[in-house]
Design an enzyme around this catalytic site. Structure first.
Site, short mmCIF file in Angstrom:
data_model
loop_
_atom_site.label_atom_id
_atom_site.label_comp_id
_atom_site.label_asym_id
_atom_site.label_seq_id
_atom_site.Cartn_x
_atom_site.Cartn_y
_atom_site.Cartn_z
N PRO A 138 0.82 -1.20 0.00
CA PRO A 138 0.00 0.00 0.00
C PRO A 138 0.86 1.27 0.00
O PRO A 138 1.95 1.25 0.55
CB PRO A 138 -0.77 -0.11 1.31
CG PRO A 138 -0.57 -1.51 1.83
CD PRO A 138 0.75 -1.93 1.28
N GLU A 139 0.36 2.32 -0.62
CA GLU A 139 1.05 3.60 -0.62
C GLU A 139 0.37 4.52 0.41
O GLU A 139 -0.53 4.09 1.12
CB GLU A 139 1.05 4.19 -2.03
CG GLU A 139 1.74 3.25 -3.03
CD GLU A 139 1.76 3.75 -4.47
OE1 GLU A 139 1.69 4.96 -4.68
OE2 GLU A 139 1.84 2.90 -5.38
#
Length: 274
Positions: free
Chosen positions: A2-3
């Protein structure tokens, strides 16, 4: 994955689900994830109340009674909260049992995620040691400091944005989106960018990540939020994962190349190399 937008979405979800709860015990099934001494981790966390949830870049911060638990989700990390019965899950590795009977479970298919404990007054030094850039907000992300840093580097702009030193939180998906919006080729050397191009990248970084947070992140492959729900930002991607499709701005076919070992999407007309 995930960013930053996905981590922020998880933070907001956990804030609603677990803040105020007291941890009674911790079960660790994959010890390598814990970067603090295992016995110390179990002893320190047990009996602590989760006072609040925070985030710095892609790091998730659990502010406990008198310590901070720093969690990095890496590629596939996820948190799930179960108010009572916990189902058997193949990739569940850490279990935080609460006094009220609920359980927070950390799952990670690839087992790359990490957890460690840190005294609250050491947080700033910790992130300085990681060379973590500013948050992508108007108040923290100074455009002139950003422009000055670009002039000192020969790195391709995509690689430079990914290394977290210029600004925190960008990953492969959102760098492609930012550079498409700013109309900058991902392989351009940082020091060749004009003031106008640097400003466009700065502004679009804030805009893209802000929009992605608003949309609950991007669900690519396996990401869900703390409630098990998908994000919707993928519906607004203009270039990522669209190789072979027409650019929505000019109609040219989107291309995909490898840059610094990362799949990179761009429009060869809108984002010319030189």
């Amino acid at each position: 994955m995930p960013e930053l937008p996905e981590v922020e979405t998880v933070r907001r979800g956990l804030e609603k689900l677990i803040v105020g709860k007291k941890i009674s015990s911790v079960e660790i099934r994959y010890p390598k994830m814990i970067k603090t001494d295992l016995d110390e981790f179990r002893k320190e966390v047990s009996g602590q109340i989760i006072e609040s949830m925070g985030r710095r870049g892609k790091y998730l911060l659990f502010y406990l009674t008198d310590t901070v638990l720093i969690s990095h989700l890496r590629m596939e990390g996820k948190y799930f909260y179960y108010p009572d019965q916990v189902p058997e899950r193949k990739h569940a590795h850490v279990f935080f049992q609460f006094e009220d009977g609920g359980t927070l479970v950390y799952e990670d298919v690839r087992k790359f995620g990490t957890m460690e404990l840190l005294a609250p007054d050491l947080l700033d030094a910790y992130f300085i040691s990681k060379k973590l850039g500013p948050e992508p907000s108007e108040q923290d992300f100074d455009v002139q400091v950003f422009q000055a840093a670009l002039t000192k580097s020969k790195k391709p702009i995509k690689s430079h944005l990914l290394d977290q030193t210029l600004v925190a939180g960008l990953g492969n998906i959102y760098v492609d989106e930012v550079l498409w919006r700013a109309q900058v080729h991902p392989a351009r050397s940082s020091q060749t960018l004009t003031v106008e191009e640097a400003t466009a990248i700065h502004d679009q970084t804030i805009a893209v990540l802000g929009q992605a947070v608003e949309k609950g992140g991007s669900t690519i492959r396996t990401y869900t939020n703390a409630f098990g729900e998908d994000g919707t930002m993928q519906d607004f991607h203009q270039v990522y994962d669209k190789a072979g499709q027409e650019c929505s701005r000019c109609g040219t076919i989107i291309e995909k190349i490898q840059l610094g070992g990362r799949g990179t999407h761009f429009c060869p007309n809108c984002q010319r190399r030189g």
